[in-house]
Design a protein around this motif. Sequence first.
Motif, mmCIF file in Angstrom:
data_model
loop_
_atom_site.group_PDB
_atom_site.id
_atom_site.type_symbol
_atom_site.label_atom_id
_atom_site.label_comp_id
_atom_site.label_asym_id
_atom_site.label_seq_id
_atom_site.Cartn_x
_atom_site.Cartn_y
_atom_site.Cartn_z
ATOM 1 N N ASN A 61 0.805 -1.222 0.000
ATOM 2 C CA ASN A 61 0.000 0.000 0.000
ATOM 3 C C ASN A 61 0.839 1.274 0.000
ATOM 4 O OD1 ASN A 61 -2.864 -1.095 0.438
ATOM 5 N ND2 ASN A 61 -1.636 -2.179 1.953
ATOM 6 N N ARG A 62 2.107 1.149 -0.304
ATOM 7 C CA ARG A 62 3.048 2.265 -0.202
ATOM 8 C C ARG A 62 2.603 3.493 -0.995
ATOM 9 N NH1 ARG A 62 8.105 4.091 -2.284
ATOM 10 N NH2 ARG A 62 9.452 4.727 -0.577
ATOM 11 N N GLU A 63 2.247 3.306 -2.249
ATOM 12 C CA GLU A 63 1.850 4.438 -3.099
ATOM 13 C C GLU A 63 0.615 5.147 -2.548
ATOM 14 O OE1 GLU A 63 3.569 5.829 -5.514
ATOM 15 O OE2 GLU A 63 5.105 4.346 -5.034
ATOM 16 N N GLU A 64 -0.355 4.372 -2.095
ATOM 17 C CA GLU A 64 -1.571 4.960 -1.532
ATOM 18 C C GLU A 64 -1.262 5.736 -0.247
ATOM 19 O OE1 GLU A 64 -5.711 3.366 0.401
ATOM 20 O OE2 GLU A 64 -4.798 2.166 -1.181
ATOM 21 N N SER A 69 -0.504 10.923 2.426
ATOM 22 C CA SER A 69 0.360 11.819 3.199
ATOM 23 C C SER A 69 0.563 13.143 2.480
ATOM 24 C CB SER A 69 1.715 11.163 3.465
ATOM 25 O OG SER A 69 1.558 10.045 4.278
ATOM 26 N N ARG A 70 0.799 13.078 1.171
ATOM 27 C CA ARG A 70 0.984 14.316 0.394
ATOM 28 C C ARG A 70 -0.287 15.166 0.417
ATOM 29 N NH1 ARG A 70 4.350 10.965 -2.809
ATOM 30 N NH2 ARG A 70 2.586 10.237 -4.039
ATOM 31 N N ARG A 71 -1.449 14.513 0.241
ATOM 32 C CA ARG A 71 -2.729 15.246 0.282
ATOM 33 C C ARG A 71 -2.922 15.922 1.640
ATOM 34 N NH1 ARG A 71 -4.819 10.833 -2.076
ATOM 35 N NH2 ARG A 71 -5.774 10.128 -0.146
ATOM 36 N N TRP A 72 -2.700 15.147 2.705
ATOM 37 C CA TRP A 72 -2.865 15.701 4.053
ATOM 38 C C TRP A 72 -1.914 16.873 4.264
ATOM 39 C CZ3 TRP A 72 -0.125 16.855 8.342
ATOM 40 C CH2 TRP A 72 -0.867 17.147 9.485
ATOM 41 N N TYR A 73 -0.667 16.707 3.832
ATOM 42 C CA TYR A 73 0.344 17.753 3.975
ATOM 43 C C TYR A 73 -0.111 19.031 3.289
ATOM 44 C CZ TYR A 73 5.022 19.839 3.870
ATOM 45 O OH TYR A 73 6.099 20.669 4.035
ATOM 46 N N GLU A 74 -0.634 18.926 2.082
ATOM 47 C CA GLU A 74 -1.103 20.085 1.324
ATOM 48 C C GLU A 74 -2.332 20.718 1.974
ATOM 49 O OE1 GLU A 74 0.243 21.587 -1.340
ATOM 50 O OE2 GLU A 74 1.927 20.188 -1.177
ATOM 51 N N GLU A 75 -3.262 19.893 2.445
ATOM 52 C CA GLU A 75 -4.523 20.398 2.995
ATOM 53 C C GLU A 75 -4.371 21.019 4.379
ATOM 54 O OE1 GLU A 75 -7.003 16.962 2.913
ATOM 55 O OE2 GLU A 75 -7.181 16.975 0.715
ATOM 56 N N ASN A 76 -3.296 20.701 5.096
ATOM 57 C CA ASN A 76 -3.160 21.133 6.486
ATOM 58 C C ASN A 76 -1.941 22.009 6.732
ATOM 59 O OD1 ASN A 76 -5.398 19.570 7.937
ATOM 60 N ND2 ASN A 76 -4.427 18.027 6.662
ATOM 61 N N GLN A 77 -1.497 22.749 5.740
ATOM 62 C CA GLN A 77 -0.306 23.582 5.906
ATOM 63 C C GLN A 77 -0.485 24.631 6.991
ATOM 64 O OE1 GLN A 77 0.882 25.115 2.104
ATOM 65 N NE2 GLN A 77 1.982 23.249 1.582
ATOM 66 N N GLY A 78 -1.609 25.315 6.998
ATOM 67 C CA GLY A 78 -1.845 26.341 8.015
ATOM 68 C C GLY A 78 -1.888 25.768 9.414
ATOM 69 N N GLU A 79 -2.572 24.650 9.566
ATOM 70 C CA GLU A 79 -2.668 23.989 10.871
ATOM 71 C C GLU A 79 -1.298 23.515 11.346
ATOM 72 O OE1 GLU A 79 -4.559 19.871 12.524
ATOM 73 O OE2 GLU A 79 -5.727 20.984 11.045
#
Length: 179
Positions: A61-64, A69-79
């Motif tokens: 499941n590495r790619e998923e 992780s990349r999506r979360w990182y992008e969506e939560n930069q301010g937090e």
Amino acid sequence: MTICSDCGKEKKHEAKGLCTTCYQHHWRETHREERAAYARRYGEHHREEIATYQRRWYEENREEILAHSRRWYEENQGERAASKRRWKEENPEKVAVIDARRQARKHSLPDTLTTEQGEHLLVIGQAMYPGEKLNLDHIVPLSKGGGTTLANMHAIPAWLNYLKHNALPQEIYIQEALL
């Protein structure tokens, strides 16, 4: 079918006036310590099997996982930035040690000061300079070959550290004598 005394919905009755879902939730809550002890025992007896399973699952499941992780990182930069800022405000001693160690690595100098040692130096500094804002300072500056080691660090007031800049202690004493 009866009305659950917990959620108030009409569902299949399990026990104690609760529906199946509420009963299971209640049972998990009341047996929390027993379940945790069982999980610890199971983990101890099946350590290698669990580790093998986890490695295999991660590889499959590495790619998923990375995409998530990349999506979360992008969506939560301010937090993330706010959390990092809060941590820095709550842990100034640790930040000072981390910064000092980073500078030593940057100059390829010895870097053996631990966070605990740095915090201890700041506690000692507070006793020497009560009420002052303190900085961890290199006695022999990094620019002159001093590393971030316990023997080369001390806590001094921020204003004094600013005036000292990158001078050696003996250079400071000479400047004071000339004034």
